[in-house]
Design a protein around this motif. Structure first.
Motif, mmCIF file in Angstrom:
data_model
loop_
_atom_site.group_PDB
_atom_site.id
_atom_site.type_symbol
_atom_site.label_atom_id
_atom_site.label_comp_id
_atom_site.label_asym_id
_atom_site.label_seq_id
_atom_site.Cartn_x
_atom_site.Cartn_y
_atom_site.Cartn_z
ATOM 1 N N ALA A 22 0.891 -1.177 0.044
ATOM 2 C CA ALA A 22 -0.005 0.026 0.023
ATOM 3 C C ALA A 22 0.790 1.200 -0.017
ATOM 4 N N VAL A 23 0.620 2.042 -0.819
ATOM 5 C CA VAL A 23 1.517 3.423 -0.893
ATOM 6 C C VAL A 23 0.477 4.684 -0.466
ATOM 7 N N THR A 24 0.919 5.477 0.246
ATOM 8 C CA THR A 24 0.562 6.716 0.242
ATOM 9 C C THR A 24 1.265 7.853 -0.451
ATOM 10 N N ILE A 25 0.732 8.728 -1.015
ATOM 11 C CA ILE A 25 1.338 9.699 -1.730
ATOM 12 C C ILE A 25 1.112 10.955 -1.145
ATOM 13 N N VAL A 26 2.652 11.646 -0.821
ATOM 14 C CA VAL A 26 2.555 12.798 -0.380
ATOM 15 C C VAL A 26 3.034 14.069 -1.368
ATOM 16 N N THR A 27 2.800 15.245 -1.304
ATOM 17 C CA THR A 27 2.835 16.086 -2.540
ATOM 18 C C THR A 27 3.427 17.342 -1.899
ATOM 19 N N SER A 28 3.950 17.347 -0.504
ATOM 20 C CA SER A 28 4.919 18.286 0.271
ATOM 21 C C SER A 28 5.073 17.912 1.636
ATOM 22 N N ASP A 29 6.002 18.472 2.064
ATOM 23 C CA ASP A 29 6.624 18.342 3.190
ATOM 24 C C ASP A 29 5.287 18.526 4.407
ATOM 25 N N GLN A 30 4.596 19.333 4.100
ATOM 26 C CA GLN A 30 3.399 19.508 5.258
ATOM 27 C C GLN A 30 2.637 18.362 5.290
ATOM 28 N N ASN A 31 2.628 17.327 4.485
ATOM 29 C CA ASN A 31 1.795 16.266 4.444
ATOM 30 C C ASN A 31 2.269 14.994 4.985
ATOM 31 N N ILE A 37 5.317 5.374 2.308
ATOM 32 C CA ILE A 37 5.065 6.678 1.911
ATOM 33 C C ILE A 37 6.107 7.386 0.431
ATOM 34 N N GLU A 38 5.344 7.658 -0.573
ATOM 35 C CA GLU A 38 6.202 8.193 -1.735
ATOM 36 C C GLU A 38 5.936 9.801 -1.801
ATOM 37 N N GLU A 39 6.640 10.442 -2.280
ATOM 38 C CA GLU A 39 6.361 11.995 -2.530
ATOM 39 C C GLU A 39 6.446 12.339 -3.933
ATOM 40 N N GLY A 40 5.593 13.009 -4.358
ATOM 41 C CA GLY A 40 5.494 13.457 -5.870
ATOM 42 C C GLY A 40 4.120 13.726 -6.202
ATOM 43 N N ALA A 41 4.080 13.899 -7.400
ATOM 44 C CA ALA A 41 2.624 14.036 -8.268
ATOM 45 C C ALA A 41 2.029 12.835 -7.983
ATOM 46 N N THR A 54 3.522 9.426 -9.661
ATOM 47 C CA THR A 54 4.030 8.598 -8.765
ATOM 48 C C THR A 54 3.366 7.098 -8.765
ATOM 49 N N LEU A 55 2.190 7.098 -8.580
ATOM 50 C CA LEU A 55 1.385 5.839 -8.664
ATOM 51 C C LEU A 55 1.872 5.067 -10.004
ATOM 52 N N LEU A 56 1.684 5.464 -11.077
ATOM 53 C CA LEU A 56 1.977 4.876 -12.438
ATOM 54 C C LEU A 56 3.139 4.385 -12.328
ATOM 55 N N GLY A 57 4.370 5.281 -11.977
ATOM 56 C CA GLY A 57 5.561 4.838 -11.881
ATOM 57 C C GLY A 57 5.874 3.547 -10.981
ATOM 58 N N TYR A 58 5.326 3.700 -9.825
ATOM 59 C CA TYR A 58 5.532 2.760 -8.783
ATOM 60 C C TYR A 58 4.955 1.365 -9.216
#
Length: 303
Positions: A194-203, A229-233, A237-241
């Motif tokens: 399972a992956v959670t994507i974050v778009t900034s340090d705040q998340n 946890i992965e960071e990016g758009a 990010t989902l497609l690449g992962y």
């Protein structure tokens, strides 16, 4: 959630053969019943008797010609379904088939409400499609966004799938997708991630909380290293992962809540169109939602 009744939509293309293979794979591993549907679209008749096509095929425009073309399309559909049933039998699987008439997406969605899962192919970029966007490759998005049950869009061969990957954001649909993915991993032998994507340090702080929460929802994989946890758009990010890990990507409908993470909207649409991996869009069956709503209403009346 376990898939007990699976519908595979077929159009005779190589992409729908991928869908058929996913159906065989899941039916075998889950002990599910299997059905197949082919839709004869009346717009194809109009296409074939248009002057530019009809002359090449030796057709003239007449009622008799329309009937002959439509009957020919029905026969082709029957052949496609019979071949599917024969292959299923060779694998020790029983299947039922259904030949429908109408607009493809609408018929798949309508008939699919009787099942726990719809599987169909997707031609993707660079593939030739029928005029008027009538075949399954162009219908996948419409079916995924309008069906009342989960939809699996087959993109890569099923024997390439090594992992079930869930896009997780802590929402109720994402939790359902996580449990469904856990069941798939358990029964197919694929890894679960399972992956959670974050778009900034705040998340990041919030994402760590979501991961801890998600781990508590797991029933049989709670002691395994499932979350990342992965960071990016989000979309890229989902497609690449998913591609890098040979994953079947699972998205929970209505799973992301801010504009960049709206799974049912921009993200799901982009994933369906651009993914090289197969994608499963999860949502509870409408009948379950209806029953839950009725129960809530009954409790309200009693009070």
């Amino acid at each position: 959630m376990t898939f007990k009744n699976i519908l595979v939509a077929l159009d005779g293309s190589s992409s729908s053969q991928l869908a058929a293979d996913y159906g065989f794979w899941l039916a075998t591993n889950l002990g599910a019943s299997l059905s197949a549907q082919h839709v004869v679209d009346p717009r194809l008749v109009d296409l074939f008797i248009e002057p530019e096509f009809g002359e090449e095929l030796g057709f003239g425009i007449s009622v008799d010609t329309s009937d002959k073309v439509f009957n020919a399309l029905r026969k082709i559909g029957s052949v496609i379904l019979n071949l599917y049933a024969t292959e299923a039998a060779s694998r020790g699987l029983k299947t039922t088939t259904f030949l429908a008439e109408g607009y493809v997406a609408e018929e798949i969605v309508k008939y699919g409400d009787k099942f726990d899962l719809i599987i169909l192919g997707h031609r993707g970029k660079g593939k030739r499609s029928m005029p008027s966007r009538m075949m399954l490759g162009s219908m996948a998005e419409r079916v995924a966004l309008n069906a009342g049950v989960p939809v699996l869009i087959a993109r890569q061969p099923v024997d390439k799938v090594k992992q079930i990957l869930v896009a997780y954001d802590g929402s109720e649909p994402a939790r359902g997708a996580l449990l469904m993915a856990e069941n798939l991993a358990k029964n197919t032998g694929a890894r679960l991630k399972a992956v959670t994507i974050v778009t900034s340090d705040q998340n990041k702080a919030e994402s760590k909380f979501l991961v801890e929460e998600g781990e508590r929802f797991l029933r049989e994989y709670s002691d395994k290293d499932v979350f990342a946890i992965e960071e990016g758009a989000v979309t890229n990010t989902l497609l690449g992962y998913a591609e890098d890990t040979n994953s079947l990507l699972v998205l929970g409908a209505y799973g992301f809540t801010n504009p960049d993470r709206n799974v049912l909207g921009s993200t799901t649409t982009a994933v369906i169109r651009e993914a090289k991996s197969s994608v499963l869009v999860f949502r509870p069956k409408r009948t379950h939602i209806k029953e839950k709503t009725q129960e809530v209403l009954k409790q309200t009346v009693r009070r």
